[in-house]
Design an enzyme around this catalytic site. Structure first.
Site, PDB file in Angstrom:
ATOM      1  N   LYS A  37       0.816  -1.214   0.000  1.00 35.24           N
ATOM      2  CA  LYS A  37       0.000   0.000   0.000  1.00 35.24           C
ATOM      3  C   LYS A  37       0.850   1.264   0.000  1.00 35.24           C
ATOM      4  O   LYS A  37       0.472   2.280  -0.586  1.00 35.24           O
ATOM      5  CB  LYS A  37      -0.949  -0.009   1.197  1.00 35.24           C
ATOM      6  N   ARG A  38       2.011   1.204   0.644  1.00 34.59           N
ATOM      7  CA  ARG A  38       2.850   2.395   0.673  1.00 34.59           C
ATOM      8  C   ARG A  38       3.428   2.704  -0.706  1.00 34.59           C
ATOM      9  O   ARG A  38       3.797   3.841  -0.994  1.00 34.59           O
ATOM     10  CB  ARG A  38       3.976   2.236   1.698  1.00 34.59           C
TER      11      ARG A  38
END
Length: 471
Positions: A241-242
């Site tokens: 997700k980052r």
């Protein structure tokens, strides 16, 4: 042969960016070859599959413009068909019932690992008489995999890939409760849907060897396989997700255009010379699997933003205005009337070159649809001194008296006013800009005045004394 591809997501979450690229490659391959692109929802995991996830997948594909052909296939609804084929396979001796208990299987796997064997199930029930089965045990059904030789996948991306059959377990087709496994369902559905090419992530490559054997055991013509490398983050690590492993709806909400995201995903692992900007029409004409690379692609938000900026600059202002209305209404907490929408569309060409996302564009365009008195930025508030407000009040009659309201006319009036006052143009223009836009920076002042029109411009000048700094 008519090419048939499919996208087959599991509805256990959003349509993530890797899945979107897989769908895009399948869609492009089918469209390039004049074939069919189909959608299958693999909803056999009843505990984790949700209607919300299905809706998100359908909405995400539709927003991306990846329209599918024929009816959507729901895998769970076909479970009776999957199971029926296993009964036929049992009758032909291609499969068998296994009565091993979970405890026995765990011990078997532990022993195999200790001995360094890849095949974890030892085939205990492969050739045993079912009459020897212990009472009260519900069996699973396993496929009789070949014991010798090797399985070769002629992969259209990876090239020939080989695995010794000694490494392939007799995989389970039906669980003890009679429900079909994923591996069985996928093979039967691909056959029944007429799929000719299975294009998917290379994390499925190990499945392909077992699935190929099941195609053969069932007497089905196997499809061609193409396993595309996964997407990694800029640091080379698995996408998270980052890095950008978000749902497609998140990219929509962050202000990316679907055509920009399509273009960006296309270039993640596929290329056509040095081309970076590739329209959908060009992509359909050029796309084929021989140009898909074997190495993992790296996700880069800066490149995506730059590409999105290009598509925003090229987009039709009316279309962008329609896309911004919902964002601006949510931001302002009220609806936009026809006059505000018209100002928005008219003002966008001057703002499009400065924005890389629709979020930025909405922020920059908000002053066109604001109602006076405007909220001022800190720098704008400093410009609207008592002296500046008096100057604007004196300018107002000259503007109100204009017979024609356009960019040239308002510029001439403001310049003439400044000259008559022996003031520099900036002494008039800067506070006027602050009163009209709520900011010290904007597109050209006279362009802004032409877009706002006479009525809105004069109303903002009148309300300038009541304008306050934004909270």
């Amino acid at each position: 042969m008519t090419v048939v591809t499919r996208f087959a997501p599991s509805p256990t979450g959003f349509l993530h960016i890797g899945g979107a690229r897989t769908a895009l490659f399948n869609w492009l391959y089918a469209r390039h070859h004049g074939g069919t692109f189909r959608l299958r929802i693999e909803d056999t995991d009843r505990k984790r599959s949700t209607d919300e996830a299905i809706a998100a997948i359908l909405e995400g594909l539709t927003w991306l413009g990846l329209t599918w052909d024929d009816e959507t296939v729901y895998q769970y609804a076909r479970r009776a068909r999957h199971a029926a084929l296993v009964e036929d396979l049992l009758a032909r001796g291609g499969a068998y019932r296994c009565y091993c208990s979970p405890e026995a299987l765990a011990e078997m796997r532990e022993r195999a690992r200790a001995e360094g064997r890849a095949r974890l199930y030892d085939g205990t029930w492969r050739d045993r008489d079912p009459a020897e089965a212990p009472p009260g045990v519900d069996p699973v059904v396993r496929l009789k995999m070949p014991l010798e030789g090797e399985t070769v996948i002629e992969d259209l991306v990876q090239g020939p890939v080989t695995v010794p059959n000694s490494q392939l377990d007799d995989m389970i087709l039906l669980r003890a409760d009679g429900s079909p496994t994923y591996m069985l369902s996928v093979v039967v559905d691909d056959h029944d849907m007429g799929v000719t090419h299975v294009i998917r992530g290379d994390d499925h490559l190990t499945n392909a060897f077992r699935q190929l054997q099941l195609f053969r055991a069932l007497g089905f013509e196997p499809p061609r396989f193409a396993h595309i490398p996964l997407i990694h983050g800029p640091d080379g690590a698995k996408l998270s997700k980052r890095h950008g492993a978000l749902g497609v709806e998140a990219y929509r909400d962050m202000g990316y255009l679907p055509e920009a995201l399509r273009n960006y995903l296309l270039r993640l692992g596929w290329s056509h010379g040095d081309e970076e900007i590739i329209s959908t029409e060009q992509a359909v004409a050029w796309f084929d699997l021989d140009a898909v690379g074997r190495g993992a692609a790296r996700f880069d938000f800066d490149k995506l933003a730059s590409l999105n900026g290009h598509y925003i600059r090229e987009a039709d202002p009316d279309r962008l205005a329609e896309a911004l209305v919902g964002r601006l209404e949510a931001q302002l907490g009220r609806g936009l009337d026809a006059a505000a929408r018209a100002r928005l569309a008219k003002g966008l060409p001057g703002l499009q070159p400065r924005a890389k996302t629709l979020v930025e564009l909405a922020e920059n365009a908000a002053f066109y649809v604001a109602e006076p008195p405007l909220a001022l930025t800190a720098k704008a508030a400093k410009l609207l001194t008592a002296e500046a407000l008096a100057l604007l009040a004196a300018l107002r009659p000259a503007l109100a008296a204009l017979e024609t309201w356009n960019e040239a006319a308002v510029e001439a009036a403001v310049r003439a006013f400044a000259e008559a006052r022996e003031a520099k143009l900036g002494q008039v223009a800067q506070p006027l800009r602050a009163a009209l836009t709520g900011s010290h920076a904007s597109p050209g002042l006279f362009e802004v005045m032409a877009v706002l029109g006479r009525e809105a411009s004069l109303a903002r000048i009148d309300a300038a004394p009541d304008a306050r700094p934004a909270p």
